[in-house]
Design an enzyme around this catalytic site. Sequence first.
Site, PDB file in Angstrom:
ATOM      1  N   CYS A   1     -38.421 -62.760  10.434  1.00  0.00           N
ATOM      2  CA  CYS A   1     -38.317 -62.681  11.888  1.00  0.00           C
ATOM      3  C   CYS A   1     -39.395 -63.580  12.468  1.00  0.00           C
ATOM      4  O   CYS A   1     -40.247 -64.089  11.750  1.00  0.00           O
ATOM      5  CB  CYS A   1     -38.494 -61.245  12.375  1.00  0.00           C
ATOM      6  SG  CYS A   1     -37.850 -61.025  14.055  1.00  0.00           S
TER       7      CYS A   1
ATOM      8  N   CYS B   1     -41.158 -62.670  15.534  1.00  0.00           N
ATOM      9  CA  CYS B   1     -42.016 -62.032  16.545  1.00  0.00           C
ATOM     10  C   CYS B   1     -43.480 -61.900  16.148  1.00  0.00           C
ATOM     11  O   CYS B   1     -44.353 -61.848  17.016  1.00  0.00           O
ATOM     12  CB  CYS B   1     -41.442 -60.679  16.963  1.00  0.00           C
ATOM     13  SG  CYS B   1     -41.123 -59.559  15.602  1.00  0.00           S
TER      14      CYS B   1
ATOM     15  N   CYS C   1     -38.358 -62.411  19.064  1.00  0.00           N
ATOM     16  CA  CYS C   1     -37.878 -62.569  17.688  1.00  0.00           C
ATOM     17  C   CYS C   1     -37.151 -63.892  17.464  1.00  0.00           C
ATOM     18  O   CYS C   1     -36.466 -64.069  16.451  1.00  0.00           O
ATOM     19  CB  CYS C   1     -36.968 -61.405  17.317  1.00  0.00           C
ATOM     20  SG  CYS C   1     -37.799 -59.808  17.417  1.00  0.00           S
TER      21      CYS C   1
ATOM     22  N   LYS D   1     -29.999 -52.393  13.905  1.00  0.00           N
ATOM     23  CA  LYS D   1     -31.366 -52.244  14.399  1.00  0.00           C
ATOM     24  C   LYS D   1     -31.331 -51.998  15.897  1.00  0.00           C
ATOM     25  O   LYS D   1     -30.899 -52.853  16.673  1.00  0.00           O
ATOM     26  CB  LYS D   1     -32.154 -53.511  14.072  1.00  0.00           C
ATOM     27  CG  LYS D   1     -33.594 -53.479  14.553  1.00  0.00           C
ATOM     28  CD  LYS D   1     -34.364 -54.687  14.049  1.00  0.00           C
ATOM     29  CE  LYS D   1     -35.772 -54.710  14.561  1.00  0.00           C
ATOM     30  NZ  LYS D   1     -36.522 -55.864  14.070  1.00  0.00           N
TER      31      LYS D   1
ATOM     32  N   ARG E   1     -36.513 -56.411  24.073  1.00  0.00           N
ATOM     33  CA  ARG E   1     -35.641 -56.930  23.025  1.00  0.00           C
ATOM     34  C   ARG E   1     -34.182 -56.491  23.189  1.00  0.00           C
ATOM     35  O   ARG E   1     -33.399 -56.562  22.248  1.00  0.00           O
ATOM     36  CB  ARG E   1     -36.144 -56.474  21.656  1.00  0.00           C
ATOM     37  CG  ARG E   1     -37.589 -56.824  21.332  1.00  0.00           C
ATOM     38  CD  ARG E   1     -37.770 -57.022  19.839  1.00  0.00           C
ATOM     39  NE  ARG E   1     -39.116 -56.895  19.344  1.00  0.00           N
ATOM     40  CZ  ARG E   1     -40.119 -57.756  19.572  1.00  0.00           C
ATOM     41  NH1 ARG E   1     -39.932 -58.792  20.346  1.00  0.00           N
ATOM     42  NH2 ARG E   1     -41.293 -57.553  19.023  1.00  0.00           N
TER      43      ARG E   1
ATOM     44  N   GLU F   1     -21.843 -54.260  13.554  1.00  0.00           N
ATOM     45  CA  GLU F   1     -22.898 -55.155  13.059  1.00  0.00           C
ATOM     46  C   GLU F   1     -22.970 -55.111  11.529  1.00  0.00           C
ATOM     47  O   GLU F   1     -23.155 -56.137  10.873  1.00  0.00           O
ATOM     48  CB  GLU F   1     -24.264 -54.763  13.643  1.00  0.00           C
ATOM     49  CG  GLU F   1     -24.451 -55.052  15.127  1.00  0.00           C
ATOM     50  CD  GLU F   1     -24.942 -56.475  15.405  1.00  0.00           C
ATOM     51  OE1 GLU F   1     -25.035 -57.278  14.465  1.00  0.00           O
ATOM     52  OE2 GLU F   1     -25.227 -56.772  16.584  1.00  0.00           O
TER      53      GLU F   1
ATOM     54  N   LYS G   1     -31.903 -48.712  11.163  1.00  0.00           N
ATOM     55  CA  LYS G   1     -33.281 -48.646  11.628  1.00  0.00           C
ATOM     56  C   LYS G   1     -33.316 -48.381  13.124  1.00  0.00           C
ATOM     57  O   LYS G   1     -32.613 -49.071  13.854  1.00  0.00           O
ATOM     58  CB  LYS G   1     -33.960 -49.977  11.315  1.00  0.00           C
ATOM     59  CG  LYS G   1     -35.382 -50.102  11.820  1.00  0.00           C
ATOM     60  CD  LYS G   1     -35.862 -51.508  11.693  1.00  0.00           C
ATOM     61  CE  LYS G   1     -37.176 -51.600  12.440  1.00  0.00           C
ATOM     62  NZ  LYS G   1     -37.599 -52.918  12.691  1.00  0.00           N
TER      63      LYS G   1
ATOM     64  N   SER H   1     -42.413 -47.021  12.154  1.00  0.00           N
ATOM     65  CA  SER H   1     -43.803 -46.691  12.449  1.00  0.00           C
ATOM     66  C   SER H   1     -43.949 -45.462  13.356  1.00  0.00           C
ATOM     67  O   SER H   1     -44.782 -44.598  13.106  1.00  0.00           O
ATOM     68  CB  SER H   1     -44.495 -47.899  13.078  1.00  0.00           C
ATOM     69  OG  SER H   1     -43.811 -48.319  14.247  1.00  0.00           O
TER      70      SER H   1
ATOM     71  N   TYR I   1     -43.681 -45.754   5.343  1.00  0.00           N
ATOM     72  CA  TYR I   1     -45.122 -45.951   5.215  1.00  0.00           C
ATOM     73  C   TYR I   1     -45.740 -44.850   4.343  1.00  0.00           C
ATOM     74  O   TYR I   1     -46.901 -44.927   3.977  1.00  0.00           O
ATOM     75  CB  TYR I   1     -45.773 -45.994   6.606  1.00  0.00           C
ATOM     76  CG  TYR I   1     -45.214 -47.137   7.431  1.00  0.00           C
ATOM     77  CD1 TYR I   1     -45.713 -48.431   7.278  1.00  0.00           C
ATOM     78  CD2 TYR I   1     -44.131 -46.952   8.300  1.00  0.00           C
ATOM     79  CE1 TYR I   1     -45.174 -49.491   7.984  1.00  0.00           C
ATOM     80  CE2 TYR I   1     -43.586 -48.003   9.010  1.00  0.00           C
ATOM     81  CZ  TYR I   1     -44.111 -49.273   8.839  1.00  0.00           C
ATOM     82  OH  TYR I   1     -43.553 -50.327   9.534  1.00  0.00           O
TER      83      TYR I   1
HETATM   84  C1  PBG Z   1     -39.621 -57.431  13.322  1.00  0.00           C
HETATM   85  C2  PBG Z   1     -39.735 -56.004  12.920  1.00  0.00           C
HETATM   86  C3  PBG Z   1     -40.116 -54.893  13.675  1.00  0.00           C
HETATM   87  C4  PBG Z   1     -40.116 -53.808  12.813  1.00  0.00           C
HETATM   88  C5  PBG Z   1     -39.718 -54.280  11.569  1.00  0.00           C
HETATM   89  N1  PBG Z   1     -39.469 -55.634  11.664  1.00  0.00           N
HETATM   90  C6  PBG Z   1     -40.578 -54.767  15.071  1.00  0.00           C
HETATM   91  C7  PBG Z   1     -39.712 -54.979  16.231  1.00  0.00           C
HETATM   92  O1  PBG Z   1     -38.508 -55.195  16.129  1.00  0.00           O
HETATM   93  O2  PBG Z   1     -40.312 -54.948  17.305  1.00  0.00           O
HETATM   94  C8  PBG Z   1     -40.491 -52.407  13.174  1.00  0.00           C
HETATM   95  C9  PBG Z   1     -40.910 -51.533  12.056  1.00  0.00           C
HETATM   96  C10 PBG Z   1     -41.578 -50.271  12.419  1.00  0.00           C
HETATM   97  O3  PBG Z   1     -41.679 -49.864  13.597  1.00  0.00           O
HETATM   98  O4  PBG Z   1     -42.049 -49.618  11.481  1.00  0.00           O
HETATM   99  N2  PBG Z   1     -38.604 -57.682  14.218  1.00  0.00           N
HETATM  100 ZN    ZN Z   2     -38.819 -59.570  15.406  1.00  0.00          ZN
END
Ligand code: PBG
Ligand code: ZN
Length: 326
Positions: A123, A125, A133, A198, A220, A236, A251, A277, A316
């Site tokens: 990605c 970002c 991104c 996502k 986003r 998707e 995700k 996260s 994690y």
């Molecule tokens: C990159 C990406 C993101 C995450 C994984 N790859 C962040 C986003 O889309 O802002 C998030 C992972 C997480 O929150 O643990 N695009």
């Molecule tokens: Zn990204």
Amino acid sequence: MDYDIFPRVRERRLRKSQKIRDLVAEVSLNKSNLVQPIFVYPGENSTERIKSMPDVYRMTIDRAIKFVGEGLASGINAYLLFGIPSHKDDMGSEAYDEEGIIPNAVRSIKKEYPDAVLITDVCMCEYTSHGHCGIIINGKVDNDTTLKYLAKTALVYAKSGADIVAPSSMMDGQVKAIRDALDENGFTDTIIMSYSSKFASSLYGPFREAADSRPQFGDRKTYQMDYRSARTALREIELDIKEGADIVMVKPAMFYMDIIAKAKERFLVPLAAYSVSGEYSMIKAAFENGWIDEDQVLLEYMHSLKRAGADIIITYYAKRLAELLR
Ligand code: PBG
Ligand code: ZN
């Protein structure tokens, strides 16, 4: 209650001891299905705390090698790498620089541990100064221009030794663009795990602190999905499989178990669930307040993801789970 049936049909019979419960359990959690994310940043012999993710650290490459070594010894084989670059610019140029943070990390970890399974997030970002991104043209993330850079990035990661590349920018056609670039350059064995489904989620907040990747304007929502709709997620996933994805992902995981269950029924490729996260931080915060039992909640949640249909779980907590499953 049908009293003719009741005395003979007793559900509790199958719950009467731990061993009987184990015997009839439908799912189990295996270390071999877990993926541990890692944040790497430039420098030497140091780590940095991430405030919103207690016990998770950004690491320099030498520390990441150690971390992977310990993880392998405890049974965690797969690592998802995120890079914090030394500089950011409009074009996210460190993403596809062969001397950038991720190619270096992959080469160094592979040198020490050739059979660690290394997955690289693809990605822009983390690398763009604007935090989006993709490439911005006239104030918008331009889909087809971004594809070229994603393909270039994935190829650089494959060359550096990544086993799996994981496109996460949610551009249309990203899997095909990457598969074409890999194949044309002889990387026919590099696996693509697509962040197919996502959602534009507020649960990524702590990650954006960790990776310093918060968008500097807007959000986003034109590329990540709207959480009110499930069918767009299935669409998707379907498209990504057609474009050549080997593994697909849902995700976040926690609020999206309906999507995991539906995807499992419908598609035949391995299915990954990314416990993001914000999920980690919520469990951690409740535990630190003394409100929940962290380990028990974690085990219950992970088994629920398996029950919903996840084959692979990115969390994690992977290394902690390895201890719990010992
Ligand atoms: C990159 C990406 C993101 C995450 C994984 N790859 C962040 C986003 O889309 O802002 C998030 C992972 C997480 O929150 O643990 N695009
Ligand atoms: Zn990204």
